[in-house]
Design an enzyme around this catalytic site. Structure first.
Site, PDB file in Angstrom:
ATOM      1  N   ASP A   1      29.202  13.290 -51.585  1.00  0.00           N
ATOM      2  CA  ASP A   1      28.960  13.270 -53.026  1.00  0.00           C
ATOM      3  C   ASP A   1      29.491  12.038 -53.761  1.00  0.00           C
ATOM      4  O   ASP A   1      29.205  11.866 -54.944  1.00  0.00           O
ATOM      5  CB  ASP A   1      29.547  14.539 -53.674  1.00  0.00           C
ATOM      6  CG  ASP A   1      28.707  15.775 -53.353  1.00  0.00           C
ATOM      7  OD1 ASP A   1      27.490  15.600 -53.126  1.00  0.00           O
ATOM      8  OD2 ASP A   1      29.254  16.884 -53.305  1.00  0.00           O
ATOM      9  N   HIS A  27      47.546  27.520 -56.938  1.00  0.00           N
ATOM     10  CA  HIS A  27      46.240  26.929 -57.253  1.00  0.00           C
ATOM     11  C   HIS A  27      46.386  25.905 -58.376  1.00  0.00           C
ATOM     12  O   HIS A  27      45.933  24.764 -58.260  1.00  0.00           O
ATOM     13  CB  HIS A  27      45.313  28.075 -57.666  1.00  0.00           C
ATOM     14  CG  HIS A  27      43.886  27.697 -57.869  1.00  0.00           C
ATOM     15  ND1 HIS A  27      43.178  26.924 -56.974  1.00  0.00           N
ATOM     16  CD2 HIS A  27      43.011  28.010 -58.872  1.00  0.00           C
ATOM     17  CE1 HIS A  27      41.940  26.784 -57.421  1.00  0.00           C
ATOM     18  NE2 HIS A  27      41.816  27.420 -58.571  1.00  0.00           N
ATOM     19  N   ASP A  76      42.104  21.368 -55.577  1.00  0.00           N
ATOM     20  CA  ASP A  76      41.989  22.719 -55.027  1.00  0.00           C
ATOM     21  C   ASP A  76      40.622  23.320 -55.344  1.00  0.00           C
ATOM     22  O   ASP A  76      40.504  24.380 -55.975  1.00  0.00           O
ATOM     23  CB  ASP A  76      43.113  23.645 -55.514  1.00  0.00           C
ATOM     24  CG  ASP A  76      43.486  24.667 -54.431  1.00  0.00           C
ATOM     25  OD1 ASP A  76      43.306  24.355 -53.240  1.00  0.00           O
ATOM     26  OD2 ASP A  76      43.943  25.777 -54.763  1.00  0.00           O
ATOM     27  N   SER A 130      39.410  23.284 -59.339  1.00  0.00           N
ATOM     28  CA  SER A 130      38.907  24.607 -58.953  1.00  0.00           C
ATOM     29  C   SER A 130      37.370  24.628 -58.951  1.00  0.00           C
ATOM     30  O   SER A 130      36.751  23.839 -58.248  1.00  0.00           O
ATOM     31  CB  SER A 130      39.505  25.648 -59.907  1.00  0.00           C
ATOM     32  OG  SER A 130      39.178  26.941 -59.500  1.00  0.00           O
TER      33      SER A 130
END
Ligand SMILES: *[C@@H]1O[C@H](CO)[C@@H](O)[C@H](O)[C@H]1NC(C)=O
Ligand SMILES: *[C@@H]1O[C@H](CO)[C@@H](O)[C@H](O)[C@H]1NC(C)=O
Ligand SMILES: *[C@@H]1O[C@H](CO)[C@@H](O)[C@H](O)[C@H]1NC(C)=O
Ligand SMILES: *[C@@H]1O[C@H](CO)[C@@H](O)[C@H](O)[C@H]1NC(C)=O
Length: 543
Positions: A253, A320, A231, A204
């Site tokens: 990244d 989620h 997610d 998250s």
């Protein structure tokens, strides 16, 4: 007024340049005047920007600016002193119930004194909004990692930064705590840790913490080996405020950025996850919008609602949270089966040339050679890779797979196809197929397009997942099937223009390795008055 004087000066400059083109002495004068003017203008602009930009600077982690905008959502991160971020290190040398604490701001002192071993790989687990470092599942993964590898595991504790109740503040804090992690990782690299041995796993908001950490290393010329974004949070990160790449996770990244999307949506107000692909490989289990077994509140998840609910709980954010659960399962399975010769369930993912809609229609389903895991070359997916989600990741681009609705989520992915008979009355509705094996069952639901009738002679598809250990394709000879057809139009308006019966010729189930079970008979009527039962067998019926 000021603007007109600028244009006046510009006119003079261009005029003078032409007039004195061949005269050195005169040419210099207006040129220098223009330069002075430009410098003065620049200073004034800088001053203006400074006055109108919110910026805060903190020790060690540096400054944070806020883009100029009228949005009420804008925040700068909180003071690191308030946040008190900690990094808990667990290795095979530490007592798991007493982790060592590392600080990013003691110039490597705590790192030097710890049991951190820079020859070993590093796993960093980063929690999300309103969560904490020592959440039960995080400790489970840590334990599994230490059994699997002689490694360093860091559980990042940014619970104050992520505490809420304002999601907006937590979102802004990802950048400051990300930099803190980046500073610590830089120290580790200076102590001999290879950047390719760094694996950050963020759930998250934690995924964006990983993205911000990476920026610090990039600034020193290092690129992290792998970042897994589970997610990655969508709210605020998909709109303009966080569009700046350095504030969120993206494919620049790490050498490998693998992302998973379990609660995404094309609508801004819906879903905790990101709809857009962000990694080198992006997994969308079950299509990535809602997970089986979850009953999330949809179309109502606005940022404000984050702020009143307290912790992300299962009822509220089931889809989620599933991202983390699926990942954990792969680590635990890897450990559980590491010494066993038998193959174990792994999430096999595949790309769909037609995108999400072909996956959701059940049409996109690869045939994979069991011996080498490659696509059967004459399938329409021959040009695409097969992927795998989890601790052992492979694949590229956007990939899909199906899961079961409860643990173990991994299972045998199946495709069901139904051939509709030709030359019958047009109809539309829901075809429900219930498949029974051992004493378990799987539901397949196939909707015909709301706009279209079922074209006679068409095929309808559905996807389902069988339990890995009880559904053994090589052993199963027969599968019991219940079929039911429902045309809602008849109930809504008594409209008799479409039929309540659908006629079918063939029902077939197949797995990814060429095993199939079928039943064929011309013009079998299916309706909602009786549930049609049939037996699929692994004998081919030649049409
Ligand atoms: C780890 O720490 C706990 C709590 O202090 C202690 O009870 C336990 O004996 C320790 N285990 C080892 C292996 O030292
Ligand atoms: C660090 O790990 C390496 C290999 O895993 C091992 O050979 C070495 O002895 C370890 N160093 C320390 C100080 O424990
Ligand atoms: C399946 O049947 C066996 C024996 O009949 C029983 O022990 C088991 O609990 C059943 N499993 C389920 C999921 O119902
Ligand atoms: C019946 O269905 C057709 C096709 O869906 C539609 O065009 C028509 O308006 C419907 N009639 C009524 C009375 O709802």
């Amino acid at each position: 007024m000021r603007l007109s004087s600028i244009s006046l000066v510009l006119v003079i400059i261009s005029w003078s340049n032409g007039q004195f083109r061949n005269n050195q002495r005169f040419r210099q004068l207006p040129f220098r005047a223009a330069q002075n003017f430009r410098n003065r203008l620049k200073n004034r602009l800088d001053l203006y920007r400074e006055r109108n930009t919110q910026m805060v600077c903190y020790d060690i982690v540096g400054c944070f600016t806020l883009p100029h905008s009228n949005s009420p959502l804008q925040r700068v991160p909180e003071d690191p002193k308030t946040l008190g971020t900690k990094f808990y290190l667990i290795t095979r040398k530490t007592n798991t119930s007493i982790p060592e604490i590392l600080f990013y701001n003691d110039d490597g002192k705590s790192l030097q004194e710890s049991s951190f071993n820079s020859s070993n790989i590093l796993k960093v687990l980063i929690h999300g909004y309103t969560s904490k470092w020592n959440e039960k599942n995080a400790l489970l993964v840590t334990d599994a990692y230490l059994q699997l590898y002689d490694c360093n595991v860091i559980l990042m504790d940014w619970k104050i930064g992520a505490r809420g109740p304002q999601y907006v503040v937590a979102a802004a804090n990802t950048e400051v705590v990300g930099r803190e992690l980046g500073i610590l990782l830089t120290k580790m690299v200076e102590n001999g840790l290879k950047t390719k041995n760094i694996h950050l796993i963020g759930f998250s908001l934690g995924a964006h913490v990983a993205g911000s950490a990476s920026e610090i290393l990039k600034g020193k010329g290092h690129l992290i080996g792998r970042i897994t974004g589970l997610d990655a949070a969508g709210p605020l990160f998909r709109n303009s405020y966080f569009k700046e790449k350095h504030k969120k996770l993206d494919r620049s990244d790490a050498i490998l950025v693998d992302a998973m999307h379990t609660d995404s949506s094309p609508f801004v107000t819906d879903g905790f996850g990101l709809w857009e692909p962000i990694g080198h490989v992006d997994f969308f289990p079950n299509g990535g919008q809602e997970q089986p077994g979850c009953n999330d509140v949809k179309n109502s998840i606005l940022v404000t609602q984050f702020e009143n609910r307290g912790a992300l709980n299962r009822d509220f954010a089931c889809s989620h949270i599933r991202a983390f659960r699926l990942f954990i399962e792969t680590v635990l399975n890897k450990l559980k089966y590491r010494d066993k010769k038998s193959d174990y369930c792994q999430f096999t993912a595949f790309s769909c040339p037609g995108g999400l809609s072909t996956f959701e229609s059940g049409y996109c389903f690869p045939q994979i050679e069991k011996s080498n895991g490659r696509l059967v070359t004459d399938s329409i997916y021959a040009q695409d890779e097969i992927g795998q989600f989890g601790e052992d990741v492979r694949g590229q681009g956007v990939m899909y797979f199906s899961t079961r609705d409860s643990s173990s989520y991994c299972g045998r992915q199946l495709q069901l196809s139904v051939h509709v008979s030709q030359n019958y009355e047009p109809t539309k509705g829901l075809l429900k197929v219930n498949l029974h094996y051992s004493n378990k069952s799987i539901d397949f639901e196939m909707y015909t397009d709301i706009q279209d009738f079922v074209t006679t002679g068409a095929q309808m598809y559905g996807l389902g997942v069988a339990d890995f250990h009880t559904f053994i394709p090589e052993v199963i000879k027969k599968i019991k099937v219940h079929i039911f057809f429902f045309n809602p139009e008849l109930y809504e308006n008594g409209n008799e223009t479409t039929s309540s019966i659908i006629y079918i010729n063939k029902v077939m189930v197949r797995d990814m390795h060429g095993n199939s079970w079928q039943h064929c008979k011309n013009n079998m009527p299916i309706s909602d008055t009786i549930v049609k039962k049939m037996i699929l067998s692994n004998e081919d019926c030649n049409y």
